[in-house]
Design a protein around this motif. Sequence first.
Motif, mmCIF file in Angstrom:
data_model
loop_
_atom_site.group_PDB
_atom_site.id
_atom_site.type_symbol
_atom_site.label_atom_id
_atom_site.label_comp_id
_atom_site.label_asym_id
_atom_site.label_seq_id
_atom_site.Cartn_x
_atom_site.Cartn_y
_atom_site.Cartn_z
ATOM 1 N N GLN A 1 0.813 -1.207 0.000
ATOM 2 C CA GLN A 1 0.000 0.000 0.000
ATOM 3 C C GLN A 1 0.853 1.267 0.000
ATOM 4 O OE1 GLN A 1 -3.424 0.581 0.017
ATOM 5 N NE2 GLN A 1 -3.678 -1.564 -0.517
ATOM 6 N N ASN A 2 2.064 1.165 0.535
ATOM 7 C CA ASN A 2 2.957 2.317 0.586
ATOM 8 C C ASN A 2 3.654 2.462 -0.769
ATOM 9 O OD1 ASN A 2 5.082 4.169 1.076
ATOM 10 N ND2 ASN A 2 5.155 3.597 3.233
ATOM 11 N N VAL A 3 3.022 3.207 -1.650
ATOM 12 C CA VAL A 3 3.489 3.313 -3.033
ATOM 13 C C VAL A 3 4.886 3.932 -3.139
ATOM 14 C CG1 VAL A 3 2.982 4.284 -5.311
ATOM 15 C CG2 VAL A 3 1.135 3.358 -3.904
ATOM 16 N N PRO A 4 5.155 5.084 -2.518
ATOM 17 C CA PRO A 4 6.490 5.674 -2.641
ATOM 18 C C PRO A 4 7.594 4.750 -2.139
ATOM 19 C CG PRO A 4 4.945 7.278 -1.762
ATOM 20 C CD PRO A 4 4.248 5.956 -1.743
ATOM 21 N N LEU A 5 7.342 4.069 -1.017
ATOM 22 C CA LEU A 5 8.350 3.167 -0.452
ATOM 23 C C LEU A 5 8.603 1.993 -1.388
ATOM 24 C CD1 LEU A 5 10.131 2.500 2.012
ATOM 25 C CD2 LEU A 5 8.195 1.189 2.915
ATOM 26 N N CYS B 1 3.827 -2.484 -11.128
ATOM 27 C CA CYS B 1 2.604 -2.549 -11.937
ATOM 28 C C CYS B 1 1.432 -2.214 -11.025
ATOM 29 C CB CYS B 1 2.427 -3.902 -12.617
ATOM 30 S SG CYS B 1 2.211 -5.303 -11.518
ATOM 31 N N VAL B 2 0.468 -1.505 -11.588
ATOM 32 C CA VAL B 2 -0.685 -1.031 -10.832
ATOM 33 C C VAL B 2 -1.914 -1.829 -11.241
ATOM 34 C CG1 VAL B 2 -2.151 0.947 -10.289
ATOM 35 C CG2 VAL B 2 0.301 1.278 -10.694
ATOM 36 N N MET C 1 -1.303 0.115 -15.274
ATOM 37 C CA MET C 1 -0.020 0.776 -15.502
ATOM 38 C C MET C 1 1.097 -0.193 -15.140
ATOM 39 S SD MET C 1 -0.456 4.599 -13.806
ATOM 40 C CE MET C 1 1.056 5.187 -14.560
ATOM 41 N N GLU C 2 2.213 -0.103 -15.844
ATOM 42 C CA GLU C 2 3.386 -0.871 -15.458
ATOM 43 C C GLU C 2 4.618 -0.263 -16.115
ATOM 44 O OE1 GLU C 2 3.716 -4.909 -16.983
ATOM 45 O OE2 GLU C 2 2.040 -4.513 -18.326
ATOM 46 N N GLY C 3 5.775 -0.552 -15.503
ATOM 47 C CA GLY C 3 7.014 -0.034 -16.048
ATOM 48 C C GLY C 3 8.105 0.003 -14.995
ATOM 49 N N VAL D 1 10.446 5.271 -13.417
ATOM 50 C CA VAL D 1 9.585 5.931 -14.392
ATOM 51 C C VAL D 1 8.155 6.011 -13.865
ATOM 52 C CG1 VAL D 1 8.618 5.779 -16.719
ATOM 53 C CG2 VAL D 1 11.027 5.185 -16.321
ATOM 54 N N LEU D 2 7.689 4.910 -13.269
ATOM 55 C CA LEU D 2 6.322 4.856 -12.757
ATOM 56 C C LEU D 2 6.117 5.852 -11.620
ATOM 57 C CD1 LEU D 2 3.903 3.062 -13.543
ATOM 58 C CD2 LEU D 2 4.498 1.568 -11.642
ATOM 59 N N ARG D 3 7.146 5.997 -10.800
ATOM 60 C CA ARG D 3 7.070 6.896 -9.645
ATOM 61 C C ARG D 3 6.822 8.341 -10.064
ATOM 62 N NH1 ARG D 3 12.330 6.400 -6.352
ATOM 63 N NH2 ARG D 3 13.113 7.489 -8.186
ATOM 64 N N ASP D 4 7.352 8.721 -11.212
ATOM 65 C CA ASP D 4 7.233 10.107 -11.673
ATOM 66 C C ASP D 4 6.101 10.307 -12.682
ATOM 67 O OD1 ASP D 4 9.446 10.796 -10.135
ATOM 68 O OD2 ASP D 4 10.850 10.285 -11.737
ATOM 69 N N ASP D 5 5.342 9.259 -12.950
ATOM 70 C CA ASP D 5 4.259 9.362 -13.929
ATOM 71 C C ASP D 5 3.102 10.166 -13.331
ATOM 72 O OD1 ASP D 5 1.988 8.825 -15.630
ATOM 73 O OD2 ASP D 5 3.101 7.113 -16.435
ATOM 74 N N PRO D 6 2.672 11.247 -13.953
ATOM 75 C CA PRO D 6 1.589 12.071 -13.396
ATOM 76 C C PRO D 6 0.248 11.355 -13.347
ATOM 77 C CG PRO D 6 2.161 12.792 -15.624
ATOM 78 C CD PRO D 6 3.207 11.801 -15.220
#
Length: 234
Positions: free
Chosen positions: A192-196, A205-206, A214-216, A220-225
């Motif tokens: 659940q802790n996405v940034p960590l 992948c989401v 989403m996946e990658g 890259v995924l962390r900075d995807d708006p």
Amino acid sequence: MLSVRGLSAGYGGMMAIRSLDLDVKAGEWLALLGPVGAGKSTLLGVLAGLVPARQGEICLDGEDIRFLPPHRRLRLGVALVPEGRRLFSGMTVRENLMAGTHALADPAIRRRNLDRVCELFPVLAERTRQIAGTLSGGEQQMCAIGRALMASPRLLIIDEVTLGLAPLVVKSLFTALVGLHEQGITLLTAEQNVPLALAHADRGCVLSGGAIVMEGPAKVLRDDPDLPRHFVGY
């Protein structure tokens, strides 16, 4: 290492995951992300053999394991740390750890794995005779991870490793996971802790509504708006 194609599963009349495709490469750390109810735990349960798949393929090293029971998958190197830890609360820490070795016939490997777990989590070495149900939440999570490691897994699947734990404990657990990753164990973690998760994983992948949206690469995924819109309170 793991290839999933067209996977669908659910409970009763409800489909939790639908026609899902997923690949996990040998030696990588894949973070499975998504809001509550997205289907993450169902997917991990299907991969471990605890939840039946209604259709699709689950291939480990090219072999379809969809119809193998959990203990057969464990012998092939697929181990699950379930959400909520699911320890045998009335048994000792050592007994819980040794329960993870039933797929291993060699006593020497069992002893080696026990030493390895106690080195990774020194607090468990100090409390081998303590009843598991009396451990703190963080210590119970360490015991649950240790139990899975006792089976010598090649693919370690962990469902919600940080849920309900204090920040200091979370940091300690992720330090341990980084060490396991560096040793070559393939990790698939739902978190659940996405940034960590994205700060440590190789790839993410989401999952939303039972499908991967989403996946990658993690950076890259962390900075995807577009990432925040799939979560509540991200």
